[in-house]
Design an enzyme around this catalytic site. Structure first.
Site, PDB file in Angstrom:
ATOM      1  N   HIS A 106     -37.004  22.276 -52.816  1.00 27.17           N
ATOM      2  CA  HIS A 106     -36.319  23.135 -53.707  1.00 27.17           C
ATOM      3  C   HIS A 106     -37.305  24.169 -54.412  1.00 27.17           C
ATOM      4  O   HIS A 106     -36.030  25.395 -54.496  1.00 27.17           O
ATOM      5  CB  HIS A 106     -35.465  22.026 -54.872  1.00 27.17           C
ATOM      6  CG  HIS A 106     -34.858  21.236 -54.428  1.00 27.17           C
ATOM      7  ND1 HIS A 106     -34.239  20.876 -52.900  1.00 27.17           N
ATOM      8  CD2 HIS A 106     -35.108  19.560 -54.684  1.00 27.17           C
ATOM      9  CE1 HIS A 106     -33.844  19.482 -52.810  1.00 27.17           C
ATOM     10  NE2 HIS A 106     -34.216  18.802 -54.052  1.00 27.17           N
ATOM     11  N   ASP A 133     -30.583  21.730 -47.466  1.00 29.85           N
ATOM     12  CA  ASP A 133     -31.207  21.892 -49.261  1.00 29.85           C
ATOM     13  C   ASP A 133     -30.553  22.470 -50.337  1.00 29.85           C
ATOM     14  O   ASP A 133     -29.643  22.672 -50.371  1.00 29.85           O
ATOM     15  CB  ASP A 133     -32.487  22.964 -49.136  1.00 29.85           C
ATOM     16  CG  ASP A 133     -33.386  22.047 -50.467  1.00 29.85           C
ATOM     17  OD1 ASP A 133     -32.924  22.010 -51.610  1.00 29.85           O
ATOM     18  OD2 ASP A 133     -33.610  22.807 -50.470  1.00 29.85           O
ATOM     19  N   HIS A 134     -29.625  20.681 -50.811  1.00 36.06           N
ATOM     20  CA  HIS A 134     -28.583  21.503 -51.284  1.00 36.06           C
ATOM     21  C   HIS A 134     -28.698  22.065 -52.894  1.00 36.06           C
ATOM     22  O   HIS A 134     -28.045  22.622 -53.420  1.00 36.06           O
ATOM     23  CB  HIS A 134     -28.249  19.628 -51.964  1.00 36.06           C
ATOM     24  CG  HIS A 134     -28.449  19.143 -52.921  1.00 36.06           C
ATOM     25  ND1 HIS A 134     -29.720  18.420 -52.991  1.00 36.06           N
ATOM     26  CD2 HIS A 134     -28.543  19.782 -54.916  1.00 36.06           C
ATOM     27  CE1 HIS A 134     -30.445  18.240 -53.733  1.00 36.06           C
ATOM     28  NE2 HIS A 134     -29.704  18.875 -54.983  1.00 36.06           N
TER      29      HIS A 134
END
Lengths: 383, 514
Positions: free
Chosen positions: B264, B201-202
């Site tokens: 996120h 999950d960047h």
């Protein structure tokens, strides 16, 4: 990089008030929709410039450092034209937009006649902002033991020197090493010349990351370092080469062969021992690097009859370095790595991110001093 | 297999995080993510000297593209999207010499056998030591086939026949709901140990997200206030000013809940709400995050209208231009009921947070792009100053801005100079960009390097993903069962539907205008 408000004269007792006034004036001069002016300071940086040349250099570098690492910068310098009796002060601001704010940092220059040099530290100390770390950067050879140095060292959280800029590299290196050893309780010492070696150390280490290279570390037998040759009549500054060798020897547990060493035919030969195995190191001068900077590191090894050659070299005309590993008959592994020039401002700002001491540096400095101790001084002539 | 840490020359190197020799295999090499993010990130790592000479990239995709054409495409990608652009010619040449392309179908087992042979050849030629990082950057439908085929060809095995490590990065979305996430975990665990799986999950690679933990656990002054006794509520906002921007195909099947909330926002929420881990390492940090997810009170399907708000943007204006509504965007069904805005009220039912609402909202075509976490503190227990004096005084708020203008601000009351006892709110503002020079690395740079170094702290664990989906799946069921509001219900360029304002105002609170 220039000043937003160029330095202007201020009376010593009025420095804080004048800085506050300058800060207000920046805000008032801005357009109504301009970002708000804010004061941003995370450290005190005191730069001590013992010569007019050093003062000019510091005056150019400090605004660059401020932009990278917001701080109150205080330049202490000696000027022959300064009146005798009391240091003179100038104050200025360096501002930069950051997001939705215009952040301003403070610059103070204190100068004194040579006769009043000892007053500078006393004038600077009350100007240090409380609760912020203080870095004292000494340009040139540090006058260890002098009143001014001692007063500033007491106030410092970190002492910064650049052994590449020492006028008397060998004696200054010796004093540096002694100071670091004797005053361990004091602020940690850092050397911008050591910071310059970080990419060299990292690239050299990377050559031994592959599993097939690692055993060859134990078989290193020959080292050659190319070091920038000084201008005619200038002394060689071997600090970078000595510290690199010191670091390598420390990491690999080598001991220094206590034989006197000397410069001969443009090269300096130093012997180490890895257990019973001799390791021969040579420092060779080259015109292809700035004086006192490394140009290449070459490591030869043999393991189970397989010869191997590892090399890191830097091309000073481009922002790059090349690593090369050739093991036996295998195709050499070559990498071109980005290696941009980092000036003193970048190195200093980067070093200001850290407050802790650096054990690797202290060990490398100790070994560098041991190498220096073997040098036959009378043989160490200008090139 | 010797570790980098065993290299004595690495001891004492400051902040040394150089990757060991390895090959990165990117599945979906012809996709946008590879060209825009992954290869530029790897190039930047090479530029920072964080990749070894013994490094290679193999792009795996269906299209007929040779090595040279692949290198040209990636060169264009770096020149267009890298934070260090254009590429340095000499560094690029060295980097490109380790770039290869492998054409095969994701479902074709033979293609994987050929891949295995190619990787062995690369190991011999470039000294990559048998270490492999497989990056699944394909549409999620291919994940099961890729995982199964990697396993069938022995590419997920570690430490055998001189082989090094083998790790797999799985891009989001990790499942569409609880059941599909569980199924994907089963498929991954059939060929990999959990320690080999990196669910990316960047958001967690962003410096300021990581800084939430530093702010909380490296400082003494915040943590004592960080609980139900002092915190009134928490607001987490992820707002985007853009519309679907060519991602309508994906967005129509995902909506904001799958695109932003499930991954996120819940990740950020866990970092805000978690207990101090016993150590800053993968297991300890992720254990605490999972505990938060387990403590979140589920919004049951029949409660969605009480605890959630849905919205979809209609035509409006953004940045001074007229913009179409969601249903007018190319690729969107004219009668689409996909939500482009959602707001939630969650409760974390544990000792620390009992009774403290966490308001989450995210949407597209909101006035500005901003991600922030705001901790709003309770009012003082006694109103010491009279009402007129405190009319300009708002509650204390600690706001952590994640993007843009990353920073932390603290709002508190201060006396207005003068004889009257006037008090107003002032803000103490700290900005990373101003105080720490240099450009921070892109999230993908940090995360790719972490994978190569075997550090999974910033990646989601199987139980973490499934627990998050448990929460979200119930909401999805509730939304499916309850008719959507009249959509569109907010104009592009506004802060979302009125219902969202009423939702929080009903609790006597208001959304921040970040």
């Amino acid at each position: 990089v220039t000043f937003t408000v160029p330095p202007r004269a201020a009376a010593l007792p009025d420095i804080e008030r004048e800085l506050a006034r300058l800060l207000r004036s920046v805000g008032e001069a801005q357009a109504a929709d301009a970002p708000p002016v804010m004061r941003a300071l995370v450290a005190n940086l005191v730069a001590c410039a013992p010569t007019p040349e050093a003062a000019a250099e510091a005056a150019e570098i400090l605004p660059q450092v401020i932009r990278r690492h917001p701080c109150r910068a205080i330049l202490l310098s000696v000027r022959s034209e300064a009146p005798v009796g009391q240091p003179q002060a100038e104050v200025g601001l360096v501002c930069q937009e950051a997001g939705e704010a215009n952040l301003c940092c403070e610059y103070i220059a204190l100068s004194a006649n040579a006769a009043d040099e000892d007053l500078l530290a006393g004038a600077a100390l009350p100007l240090l902002l409380a609760d912020l770390p203080t870095f004292v950067w000494w340009l040139g050879d540090p006058p260890f033991g002098s009143t001014q140095f001692e007063r500033l060292a007491e106030a410092a959280d970190r002492l910064v020197v650049d052994s590449a800029g020492f006028a008397n590299p060998l004696s200054a290196l010796a004093e540096l090493s002694m100071h670091a050893a004797v005053h361990q309780h004091r602020a940690p010492m850092c050397d911008l010349n050591w910071a310059r070696l970080t990419p060299w150390r990292s690239l050299a280490a990377s050559l031994f990351d592959p599993p097939d290279s690692r055993p060859l570390l134990n078989g290193l037998s020959v080292l050659e370092l190319e070091l920038g040759r000084p201008a005619p009549a200038e002394p060689v500054n071997p600090a970078a080469a000595f510290m690199f060798l010191g670091w390598l020897a420390g990491c690999l547990g080598w001991t220094l062969d206590k034989q006197p060493v000397k410069f001969q035919d443009g090269a300096l030969a130093i012997r180490f021992r890895s257990g019973e195995r001799p390791v021969a190191a040579r420092i060779v001068l080259t015109p292809e690097a700035p004086s006192g900077r490394l140009r290449s590191v070459r490591l030869e090894a043999g393991h189970d009859g397989t010869p191997a050659l590892f090399q890191v070299s830097r091309d000073y005309s481009h922002p790059r370095a090349v690593t090369r590993a050739a093991i036996g008959e295998a195709e050499p592994r070559v990498r071109v790595a980005h290696y941009e020039h980092r000036g003193r401002a970048e190195l200093l700002a980067e070093d200001m991110q850290r407050l802790a001491g650096d054990e690797a540096y202290e060990a490398a400095l100790g070994m560098a001093e041991a190498i220096r101790g073997l040098l036959k001084m009378e043989m160490y002539l200008p090139v | 297999m010797p570790e980098l840490a065993d290299n004595p020359l690495r001891h004492g190197l400051r902040a040394d995080r150089t990757a060991p020799p390895n090959t990165v295999v990117i599945f979906g090499a012809s996709g946008d993510l590879t060209k825009r993010k992954l290869v530029p990130a790897l190039y930047n790592l090479a530029l920072e000297r964080l990749l070894p000479a013994e490094f290679a990239i193999v792009g795996f995709a269906r299209r007929e593209v040779g090595d040279e054409a692949f290198r040209r495409q990636m060169h264009e990608g770096i020149n267009s999207f890298s934070r260090n652009r254009p590429a340095d010619p000499a560094v690029w040449e060295s980097f490109a010499s380790g770039l290869y392309y492998h054409q095969a179908n994701f479902t074709d087992l033979d293609g994987y056998r050929r891949l295995a042979e190619k990787l062995d050849e690369i190991d011999r030629a470039r000294g990559t030591a048998g270490n492999r990082l497989f990056y699944l950057a394909t549409p999620p439908d291919y994940f099961p086939d890729i995982l199964a085929n990697l396993g069938a060809c022995g590419l997920t095995a570690q430490g055998q026949d001189g082989r090094g490590w083998s790790r797999v990065v799985i891009e989001k979305p990790f499942g569409r709901d609880l059941e599909t996430a569980r199924e994907l975990n089963r498929q991954a665990h059939a060929v990999l140990d959990e320690a080999q799986i990196y669910r990316i999950d960047h958001y967690l690679g962003k410096e300021t997200v990581q800084n939430i933990l530093v702010l909380r656990f490296a400082n003494g002054i915040f943590e004592p206030l960080w609980d139900r006794r002092y915190v009134d509520h928490v607001q987490i906002t992820v707002s985007e000013s853009v519309g679907v921007e060519g991602r309508a195909g994906f967005y129509e099947t995902a909506g904001v809940i799958r695109d932003i909330i499930q991954n996120h926002m819940l990740q950020v929420m866990t970092l805000v709400a978690m207990e101090p881990p016993v150590a800053f390492e993968a297991t300890a940090v992720r254990d605490e995050k999972v505990k938060v997810l387990r403590a979140i009170r589920h919004i049951e399907p029949d409660q969605v209208n009480r605890y959630t708000v849905r919205g979809q943007y209609g035509p409006g204006s953004a940045n001074g231009k007229r913009v179409p509504g969601y249903r007018q965007e190319p690729g969107v069904a004219p009668g689409s009921v996909v939500e482009t805005f959602a707001a939630f009220k969650f409760y974390v039912e544990n000792w620390r947070w009992a009774g403290v609402p966490f308001y989450l909202r995210s949407g597209k075509r909101l006035p500005r792009r901003v991600t922030e976490v705001a901790i709003q503190f309770k009012q003082p227990p006694l109103a010491l100053f009279d009402h007129d004096a405190t009319a300009g005084l708002g509650p204390n708020v600690l706001a952590m801005r994640i993007q843009p203008d990353e920073g932390i601000s603290l709002r508190f009351g201060s006396k207005v100079p003068g004889p009257a006892a006037q008090i107003r709110s002032v803000t103490m503002d700290f900005r990373y960009g101003a105080l720490f020079g240099g450009e921070p690395p892109e999230a993908y740079e940090r995360l790719l390097l972490d994978c190569m170094l075997g550090d999974s702290t910033l990646f989601a664990r199987a139980d973490e993903v499934e627990t998050a989906w448990e929460i979200i799946t119930k909401i999805l069921e509730g939304w499916a069962a309850s008719p959507p509001p009249d959509l569109p219900n907010y104009p592009a360029g506004s802060w979302g539907p009125e219902a969202a304002d009423q939702f929080i105002e009903a609790d006597g609170r208001a959304w921040r205008r970040p």
